[in-house]
Design an enzyme around this catalytic site. Structure first.
Site, PDB file in Angstrom:
ATOM      1  N   SER A  53       0.848  -1.185   0.000  1.00 46.53           N
ATOM      2  CA  SER A  53       0.000   0.000   0.000  1.00 46.53           C
ATOM      3  C   SER A  53       0.886   1.239   0.000  1.00 46.53           C
ATOM      4  CB  SER A  53      -0.883   0.003   1.247  1.00 46.53           C
ATOM      5  OG  SER A  53      -0.051   0.091   2.411  1.00 46.53           O
ATOM      6  N   ASP A  95      -1.312  -1.520  -3.871  1.00 44.49           N
ATOM      7  CA  ASP A  95      -2.684  -1.453  -3.366  1.00 44.49           C
ATOM      8  C   ASP A  95      -3.201  -0.015  -3.435  1.00 44.49           C
ATOM      9  OD1 ASP A  95      -4.969  -2.546  -2.281  1.00 44.49           O
ATOM     10  OD2 ASP A  95      -4.169  -2.780  -0.263  1.00 44.49           O
ATOM     11  N   HIS A  96      -4.355   0.225  -2.860  1.00 42.24           N
ATOM     12  CA  HIS A  96      -5.084   1.499  -2.895  1.00 42.24           C
ATOM     13  C   HIS A  96      -4.215   2.731  -3.129  1.00 42.24           C
ATOM     14  CE1 HIS A  96      -8.980  -0.077  -1.454  1.00 42.24           C
ATOM     15  NE2 HIS A  96      -8.230  -0.955  -0.809  1.00 42.24           N
ATOM     16  N   ASP A 131      -7.475   3.833  -6.921  1.00 42.78           N
ATOM     17  CA  ASP A 131      -8.642   3.890  -6.041  1.00 42.78           C
ATOM     18  C   ASP A 131      -9.351   5.227  -6.249  1.00 42.78           C
ATOM     19  OD1 ASP A 131     -10.541   3.951  -4.078  1.00 42.78           O
ATOM     20  OD2 ASP A 131      -9.193   3.436  -2.434  1.00 42.78           O
ATOM     21  N   GLU A 169      -8.225   2.534   5.437  1.00 41.20           N
ATOM     22  CA  GLU A 169      -6.957   1.864   5.171  1.00 41.20           C
ATOM     23  C   GLU A 169      -5.986   2.876   4.608  1.00 41.20           C
ATOM     24  OE1 GLU A 169      -5.441  -2.327   3.457  1.00 41.20           O
ATOM     25  OE2 GLU A 169      -6.574  -1.165   2.012  1.00 41.20           O
ATOM     26  N   HIS A 212     -13.136  -2.224   5.332  1.00 41.16           N
ATOM     27  CA  HIS A 212     -11.764  -2.466   5.775  1.00 41.16           C
ATOM     28  C   HIS A 212     -11.701  -2.539   7.297  1.00 41.16           C
ATOM     29  CE1 HIS A 212     -10.226  -0.593   1.823  1.00 41.16           C
ATOM     30  NE2 HIS A 212      -9.915  -1.877   1.807  1.00 41.16           N
ATOM     31  N   HIS A 249     -12.278  -6.770  -1.571  1.00 38.74           N
ATOM     32  CA  HIS A 249     -11.604  -5.962  -0.557  1.00 38.74           C
ATOM     33  C   HIS A 249     -12.364  -6.067   0.769  1.00 38.74           C
ATOM     34  CE1 HIS A 249      -8.864  -3.201  -3.000  1.00 38.74           C
ATOM     35  NE2 HIS A 249      -9.445  -3.971  -3.903  1.00 38.74           N
ATOM     36  N   GLY A 250     -11.677  -5.740   1.859  1.00 38.83           N
ATOM     37  CA  GLY A 250     -12.336  -5.652   3.151  1.00 38.83           C
ATOM     38  C   GLY A 250     -13.000  -6.937   3.577  1.00 38.83           C
ATOM     39  N   SER A 252     -12.013  -9.137   6.095  1.00 39.19           N
ATOM     40  CA  SER A 252     -11.810  -9.647   7.459  1.00 39.19           C
ATOM     41  C   SER A 252     -13.155  -9.882   8.144  1.00 39.19           C
ATOM     42  CB  SER A 252     -10.993  -8.651   8.288  1.00 39.19           C
ATOM     43  OG  SER A 252      -9.694  -8.536   7.782  1.00 39.19           O
ATOM     44  N   ASN A 271      -7.987  -9.380  -1.210  1.00 37.84           N
ATOM     45  CA  ASN A 271      -6.991  -8.695  -0.394  1.00 37.84           C
ATOM     46  C   ASN A 271      -7.057  -9.161   1.055  1.00 37.84           C
ATOM     47  OD1 ASN A 271      -6.634  -7.272  -2.748  1.00 37.84           O
ATOM     48  ND2 ASN A 271      -6.702  -5.261  -1.792  1.00 37.84           N
TER      49      ASN A 271
END
Length: 341
Positions: A53, A95-96, A131, A169, A212, A249-250, A252, A271
């Site tokens: 990132s 990343d982003h 992004d 993030e 995220h 994404h995101g 978790s 991701n």
């Protein structure tokens, strides 16, 4: 194996979509976390994606230097060398990258890769993410069109975000509102602007409730069926099955069923950052607590060098993170799918 060539990377993504599996994309910020990710992919016999990132790139350049391009180039150079010793294909990704960091991150890296390709070499990175979630969709796609042309010329795949991933993030904050869900109209606009492969290959992070950070299952309503609705609508217009290479994404805290549904609808890249950060740090905490009197020079004592040697707790950290990468490969069905076998 060396870092994936553009052709190998394209084959990785094609096989993932055709085989209904996806690659974990592991965020790293140091040589240790990079080595842990490589170890995890090798143990799972899975090809994979390793990414940095903007914050990770700054950290890799040195916490007092904070130069994203320097950190990215150093990361890529190290990765190109150490990856040769692992029997899997690895793609490097950034990343982003929001609009205000394009000039100091993605654009210079694209220029470096264009110079490499002009010399007959492979690009430094295999894909970059733009992004544009914080700007209106029209502006997002206008910038994406320009970046897609530059990426295609440098044999690089572009990743775009259509919709908004909630949470935060690396300073990119997404509100938790209706924009967490990409619409069919958004998908059609994306295909109209960027094509369905004829203008250059890209991946699309379509949002279906993603957030995220850390949350428990059920804390956010994920609707992976949205991905199918968009793929079907765009596919019907362009006569192409699952026209988008999708990114998750995101993730978790997501239920395994939600992850698998997303993969079935065309997700080829997921991701993973929050979970692997914890998996790396948890063994370090255990080591420090279990060897308290060894890592600290208590009451004038000398401590225990074997216990405070960074390699001691570093090996434990890398082992913990590698195990989480193996688990991610199992969740995404990429275990045992490497083309290098």
């Amino acid at each position: 194996m060396p870092i994936a060539s553009p052709e190998v990377y394209a084959d990785m993504l094609d096989r993932a979509k055709a085989g209904a599996f996806a690659y974990p994309a592991i965020n790293v910020s140091s040589s240790q976390t990079l080595n842990a990710a490589l170890r995890g992919f090798a143990e799972a016999e899975s090809d994979g994606i390793i990414q940095v990132s903007t914050g990770g790139a700054e950290y890799l350049s040195g916490p007092t230097v904070k130069d994203m391009v320097t950190g990215s180039v150093a990361f890529a150079a190290y990765a190109h060398e150490v990856a040769k010793n692992f029997g899997v294909n690895i793609a490097l990704h950034t990343d982003h990258c929001p609009k205000d960091k394009l000039a100091g991150f993605v654009r210079p890296l694209l220029a470096i890769s264009a110079e490499r390709v002009a010399r007959g070499e492979n690009p430094l990175f295999q894909s970059h993410m733009w992004d544009g979630s914080a700007v209106p969709l029209d502006e997002n796609l206008e910038i994406a069109q320009e970046l897609l042309a530059l990426s295609a010329a440098a044999k690089i795949i572009l990743e775009v975000e259509i919709g908004v991933v909630g949470g935060e993030e690396d300073g990119v904050v997404g509100a938790i509102d209706d924009k967490l869900y990409t619409t069919i109209e958004d998908g059609l606009a994306t295909a109209a602007a960027l094509g369905v492969g004829e203008k250059g290959r890209y991946m699309a992070a379509l949002t279906f409730g993603n957030v995220h950070g850390v949350y428990k299952p059920g804390g956010v309503v994920l609707r992976p069926e949205i991905l199918k609705e968009i793929q079907d609508a765009v596919g019907a217009k362009y006569g192409k099955d699952k026209p988008f290479d999708l990114v998750f994404h995101g993730g978790s805290g997501s239920l395994l069923s939600e992850i698998r549904d997303a993969v079935d609808h065309g997700v080829v890249k997921m991701n993973i950052d929050t979970d692997t950060q914890y998996a790396f740090s948890r063994p370090v905490a255990a080591h420090m607590f279990q060897n308290y009197d060894g890592v600290l020079k208590i009451d004038g004592e000398v401590g225990n060098k074997k216990q405070y040697d960074p390699r001691a707790w570093g090996k434990a950290a890398e082992g913990g993170m590698a195990a989480r990468v193996v688990e991610a490969c199992e969740h995404l069905r990429s275990t045992g799918t490497t083309s290098s076998k």
